[in-house]
Each structure stands twice: as C-alpha cells, then as structure tokens.
Enzyme design. Structure first.
Site, mmCIF file in Angstrom:
data_model
loop_
_atom_site.group_PDB
_atom_site.id
_atom_site.type_symbol
_atom_site.label_atom_id
_atom_site.label_comp_id
_atom_site.label_asym_id
_atom_site.label_seq_id
_atom_site.Cartn_x
_atom_site.Cartn_y
_atom_site.Cartn_z
ATOM 1 C CE1 TYR A 164 -2.310 -3.287 2.247
ATOM 2 C CE2 TYR A 164 -4.084 -1.900 1.463
ATOM 3 C CZ TYR A 164 -3.649 -3.097 1.971
ATOM 4 O OH TYR A 164 -4.551 -4.100 2.205
ATOM 5 C CG HIS A 186 -8.682 0.301 -2.768
ATOM 6 N ND1 HIS A 186 -9.463 -0.660 -2.181
ATOM 7 C CD2 HIS A 186 -9.504 1.341 -3.037
ATOM 8 C CE1 HIS A 186 -10.708 -0.226 -2.103
ATOM 9 N NE2 HIS A 186 -10.768 0.991 -2.619
ATOM 10 C CE LYS A 236 -5.306 -5.932 -4.177
ATOM 11 N NZ LYS A 236 -5.970 -4.638 -4.058
#
Lengths: 248, 248
Positions: free
Chosen positions: B147, B155, B193
């Site tokens: 993070y 997120h 991601k």
C-alpha cells in the site's frame, strides 16, 4: 454451484441434443470419409467438408482456421484432441511427413512435443469420456475448462488443473504452495467456476509405452473458498467438542 | 495504474502525514520503553501501552489481539515484521524462553521456522525501506500486498510474489508455468492491482549467516495482461520491422 445456462430454454435445448450423440455423429462421419490429420508442431491440422465442420464445431473439437480455400474448412486440434479422436474414438488417422503413425508412434511423438502430454491427455480423456466439453483453460489460469454442453448454451462450470502427487514438483508445478491455491480458488470464485483438480496417478507405471495409459487412475477433487460470512447467515449448526450443538 | 484513494481528500491526508514519519515515531517510542517481543511459533507477540498501540496501528505493524487485559494491548507480528523492527529499526528486543536473542540467533531461529524466511524478509525489508506499507497477500493469492499509505486511506496497489531464479523450483514454487502466471495476472487485474514480482538473488551467498543478507539483491518486475482490444481503441502506433509506423 450448478450449470449457468446462457439463455432461457437452453437447458431443454441441451437435453434434446446430448453431447454424446453429437460426438457419435462426428465419429461416424470422420470414419466414413477416412479422415486424415497432419501432425504439425503442437497441433493436428485437418481439412473437412461443411458437414464435418459443423459437427466439429458442435462437439467442440479444435478451432476453425481462416484460409483462402473455398471448398474446404481447415481445423486446428490440440495434441489432446487429436490423440482422443485418433486413439479413443478411432476416427482420425494422423500423418506426419506423409507417414501414417501407429497409436504407439503417435504417443511417443506427442510425448516428445510436450512432457506433460501423458497427464494432460489422461485428464482430457477422463472428462470427455463423461461427455464434458473440454477446452483450453489458459484464460482462467487453468489447464482446461469443462462445459456441461456447448459453450454457446452454457458457461463453463469447472476450471481444471492437472496434478500428480507422484511427480517431483507436481505434474505441472501448480498448487504446491498456499498462495497458489488461494490464487486459483479466488479467481475461480470470481468467474463463478469451481476449481477441479484432477490428480493423475501412474500407479508405478512409467509413461514409456502407450499400454501404461490404461493403468493410470484419476482422482477428482474440487476446491472452493470457505466463506465464513456465508456460513454465518446460513445459521449453520456445528457440534462443539463437548457434544453440544452451537451456532457459529 | 496509480493509487486508488478510498475517499476525497485522502491523498492530501496521506501527504500531510508521511508513513516514514509515523514509523520514526514508532521507532523512537518503542526504543524509549525498551520494548520486548516474545517469539512464539511463527509470530512475535508484544504488549504495549495505548500510545504505542496507536503508532503500531498507524504504521501497520502486526495485528491487535483481543485479550482480557485492560491496560495493555497485545499485538501479533509476523516473523518478517518482528525481524524488521528488531534488526532493521533496532527498536524491539526479541526474547524466547526468557532468553534475549542476538540478531544472528534470531536469524537462525526464524530461518528454522520458515525455510523461505530469508527471501520473504529481504522482500519485506526492500519494500518497507521505500516506505511502502506491506501486509500479507494471502487473500489475493500473493505473498504480500503493498500500500502507498495506510489501508484506511488507499487500496493496495501491488500484489507481491517473492521469487528466486537461483532456487530449484523458485523461492516459493510460483510462476513456473504459464497457467500460474495467467492465474496471478488475471486475479490481479480483477482486483485492480499490479502483480509485482520481487526476484531475490543471493549472488552466490548462502543463507547460513545473517551477514549474507546484505549481499542479496532484489530485482523488481511488474507483470500485466496485454489487452489487445484496449490497445486497438488507443490507436497505439507501433513501428513495424521496416521502420514504418503502423496502427494496430
């Protein structure tokens, strides 16, 4: 989870036209025409007439290729598909360098193209024999995906990973660590599939000769994520150590 | 892809309170109180006062544990977190069976609890040193997630898989086959991601002694799925072999 049909009435449509019947029609049609496939790299190529092209499409063997030829349709089969049509269904003769291959020669040949071929073929054959439609699972990070019927009618139900406990590092090096198991189950959950692990056991036989194939056995396991919230809402009852039932 | 902040003004909030500062505060506070952690299985447990509990939470080290004690808050740290606070930040002394461990003893001890510890610690330390917040990636089928700031504000941006080309089967047996790579990148794409592969190279050094750790190097690679449709809509220009620019 059960099958997710893509439209209304598609389940009835599938029931009226079972996959086993379509495959039988394909088998008989290929047999009548003495069909030949050409082993070429990691594919088997075959050219067919319109009727057989339709049957190949309906039974989901291979992919139609775009060519300039007007009266013939070329199809590209995977090694597993080619071997299945040739060895299991006996409806395709496979040729390399103008030389017809025997079953044993073909086995040796395909094994030399892909070291995992014996495991992958056993898994492919296992599912096809049960009338599952089996296609490449690469877009889902799996070895295969399995459909209850034609992909036009239904979404695939299983992402299949082929495994072997006997082999150092597994048949294909998957699911050896928790992070990989989590990765596969979470991805499957996200695309509404179950993860089906087919564990191929050679039972002490090598892959040297095709005759060993019959001694291989397949263990089926499905793996799903455990969702505590879901269980909580179900008010699942569990038995605690002292025998009392408890709500979790 | 860039950071996905969880709310309006959260980016400014993060900028005003950099993670490096919070970690410095934690370091100084733990040092002042001569804090001790207890090595217990694959965890390091420590009890702290309210101020330190707040700092541990804000810097995302460990997880607060629920206990009956009112004036003390217990935290459970992973091996990597414990070793980082002890060896890299020098603000935590770690004890086992009432015996204070030296850095070298602690290294040996943690290595014996987890064979992958040297790789995982190097990866953890590498990201923490760059002020990334690093937490377990198990729910995303990864080794860590990283993070940009506290998970309450943003997120996680990267799912991290620790790898080592030198090791037989990889540091953790991941990403050895295409299906696994597809699985990891597709899952990462689904949860917005990027997949960050940290390849740890031991450069010929063993993991026998802690002194080798400084010789380890880390190569960073991100892997994303190539989406042909996306490129098509972008009207990306590519240079073809003869040097002419072409739209694909």
């Amino acid at each position: 989870m059960g099958p997710r049909w893509k439209g209304k009435g598609f389940k009835a449509k599938a029931l009226a036209d079972p996959m086993s019947k379509v495959v039988l029609q394909l088998q008989s049609s290929l047999n009548q025409s003495n069909c030949e496939g050409f082993l070429c790299g990691c594919s088997v190529l075959l050219s067919v007439q319109a009727e057989q092209a339709d049957l190949l499409n309906r039974s989901c063997f291979g992919e139609a290729m775009v060519t300039a030829e007007k009266d013939k349709q070329w199809f590209q089969l995977s090694l597993e598909e080619g071997f299945y049509l040739s060895y299991a269904l006996k409806c395709l003769r496979i040729v390399e360098d103008k030389c017809l291959k025997s079953d044993e020669q073909l086995w040796q040949c395909m094994k030399s193209r892909s070291t995992l071929f014996p495991y992958f073929y056993k898994a492919y054959c296992h599912l096809r024999m049960k009338n599952w439609v089996v296609m490449s699972g690469i877009t889902y990070g799996a070895d295969f995906v399995a459909y209850r019927h034609h992909p036009e009618l239904v979404h695939s139900e299983y992402a299949v990973i082929v495994s072997s406990e006997e082999e150092e590092g597994g048949a294909n090096n998957r699911l050896r660590v928790w992070s990989d198991v989590h990765c596969a189950t979470r991805l499957c959950g996200g695309v509404a599939k179950a993860l089906l692990v087919l564990d191929i056991s050679r039972n002490g036989h090598s892959a040297d000769s095709l005759s060993c194939l019959e001694s291989y056995t397949v263990k089926e396991r499905t793996i799903t994520r455990w969702n505590p919230e879901q269980c909580r809402e179900d008010h699942t009852m569990v038995e605690s150590e002292n025998g009392a039932k408890e709500e979790i």
